[in-house]
Structure formats: structure tokens, C-alpha cells
Design a protein around this motif. Structure first.
Motif, mmCIF file in Angstrom:
data_model
loop_
_atom_site.group_PDB
_atom_site.id
_atom_site.type_symbol
_atom_site.label_atom_id
_atom_site.label_comp_id
_atom_site.label_asym_id
_atom_site.label_seq_id
_atom_site.Cartn_x
_atom_site.Cartn_y
_atom_site.Cartn_z
ATOM 1 N N GLN A 115 40.018 43.742 102.685
ATOM 2 C CA GLN A 115 40.081 44.082 101.272
ATOM 3 C C GLN A 115 41.096 43.194 100.552
ATOM 4 N N PHE A 156 43.157 49.050 93.809
ATOM 5 C CA PHE A 156 42.302 48.423 94.804
ATOM 6 C C PHE A 156 41.410 47.392 94.137
ATOM 7 N N ASN A 175 35.658 50.257 96.529
ATOM 8 C CA ASN A 175 35.607 51.715 96.630
ATOM 9 C C ASN A 175 34.200 52.203 96.280
ATOM 10 N N ASN A 211 32.904 59.372 94.547
ATOM 11 C CA ASN A 211 33.556 58.441 95.454
ATOM 12 C C ASN A 211 33.311 58.854 96.896
ATOM 13 N N CYS A 229 35.096 57.260 99.481
ATOM 14 C CA CYS A 229 36.325 57.011 100.230
ATOM 15 C C CYS A 229 37.536 57.681 99.607
ATOM 16 N N LEU A 232 41.989 56.980 99.291
ATOM 17 C CA LEU A 232 42.933 55.877 99.156
ATOM 18 C C LEU A 232 44.229 56.226 99.873
ATOM 19 N N LYS A 241 48.029 54.824 99.737
ATOM 20 C CA LYS A 241 48.937 53.935 99.020
ATOM 21 C C LYS A 241 50.239 53.845 99.811
ATOM 22 N N TRP A 273 47.248 49.359 98.203
ATOM 23 C CA TRP A 273 46.237 50.418 98.268
ATOM 24 C C TRP A 273 45.180 50.053 99.303
ATOM 25 N N VAL A 276 41.513 51.294 100.884
ATOM 26 C CA VAL A 276 40.334 52.150 100.705
ATOM 27 C C VAL A 276 39.833 52.496 102.099
#
Length: 174
Positions: free
Chosen positions: A53, A60, A65, A83, A85, A87, A89, A153, A155
Motif C-alpha cells: 500500500q 490511506f 480501501n 467498507n 476493511c 484501519l 493507525k 495507516w 488497510v
């Protein structure tokens, strides 16, 4: 494919008729588009969660995502995307310039690659050959600051890290 509405909460998509000989009970969509994504069965789509990524300051990177949608029936064209996924961080302090950060669970949880998503209940099942890490990278480097955290970030699919996770940073000298 998104035809109009980029950067807004509404858009018009260019659809593709899926000619498998099967009849589906709704319209399905995966965003962003990838040639790797496909219908799997009546309630499941197959999609790819990228384990490499690109870094993006403040969040992201574009197209990392994935989201899926399914309408109530084939005459309904209002797609409500959800969504797939989550995240993770990580905030980092330091003086170094790094080229990347690798996130992995201590139990080698599957974090990237092909998966199946049930669009009715949003359960995610990773394929057997899934990657056990996610790597966020920036070829030009990410300059860390000793006083202001740099946020990275990741994913990842919905995952419980029972025994924790670890982060491996790569500097400009590897």
C-alpha cells in the motif's frame, strides 16, 4: 466504473452485465474497480485487498480501501456501499527517514490478498494463500519528526490480533 461524482457522496456507475447464466436477487458492485474482483456466488464477491500500500499523509492511499454494495432487488439501482476493511493507525516519533512500515500479527493473521466477502452480513474470509503482512511504502521516504507523530495507516481485513501485532520499519538504508 465510476462515471460521475468522484469526491462526493453520490455517483453514477457504468455497469456491466454479468452473464453467467445465473439469476441474482440484486445488483452488486465493488469499488474501486479491479480486474481481480469478481462475483463468487449469489451472496459473495471475491476481491483483492492489496498488501503493498502506498503511503499517503493523513490517511490511506487511493483505491486501497475496498467497498461492496448489493441492492434489494434487480430493479433497485441505489447502491449503498459498505467498507470491507478496517484501519490500523500507527503514530511514530523519530529522527529517521523511512521508506516503509510492515505490519503483521504475532499469529500470522491473513492481512492481504484475495478474499471472499458475503455482501449480506459483510463477513470476510481470506484465501489460504493470503499474505500475513501489509507493507506501507514511500520510495522517496517518509521523514519522521521527534516531536510530532507521523501517522501511518494500514488497510486490513476485519482481524482480531489475539496475541498482538508488530511493526517493522525500514529506513533509507534498508
Amino acid at each position: 466504473l465510476l462515471k460521475t461524482g468522484a469526491g462526493t457522496t453520490e455517483g453514477c456507475f457504468l455497469g456491466v452485465d454479468y452473464e453467467s447464466g445465473e439469476k441474482y436477487d440484486g445488483n452488486y458492485a465493488i469499488y474501486p474497480y479491479s480486474y481481480k474482483n469478481e462475483m463468487y456466488d449469489e451472496e459473495t464477491v471475491k476481491l483483492y485487498i492489496d498488501y503493498l500500500q502506498p503511503y499517503k499523509k493523513g490517511g490511506f492511499a487511493k483505491e486501497m480501501n475496498p467497498m461492496v454494495a448489493k441492492t434489494a432487488d434487480t430493479d433497485d439501482f441505489t447502491l449503498r456501499f459498505r467498507n470491507v476493511c478496517g484501519l490500523v493507525k500507527v503514530s511514530i516519533l523519530g529522527n529517521e527517514k523511512i521508506t516503509g512500515a510492515l505490519l503483521s500479527g504475532y499469529d500470522d493473521e491473513p492481512l492481504g490478498g484475495m478474499c471472499r466477502v458475503n455482501v449480506d452480513d459483510m463477513t470476510v474470509t481470506m484465501e489460504a494463500d493470503a499474505s500475513s503482512y501489509v507493507y506501507v511504502y514511500d520510495e522517496d521516504g517518509i521523514q519522521l519528526d521527534p516531536e510530532v507523530p507521523t501517522d501511518i495507516w494500514f488497510v486490513v481485513p476485519p482481524t482480531v490480533f489475539e496475541n498482538g501485532l508488530y511493526l517493522y520499519l525500514t529506513d533509507m538504508n534498508d
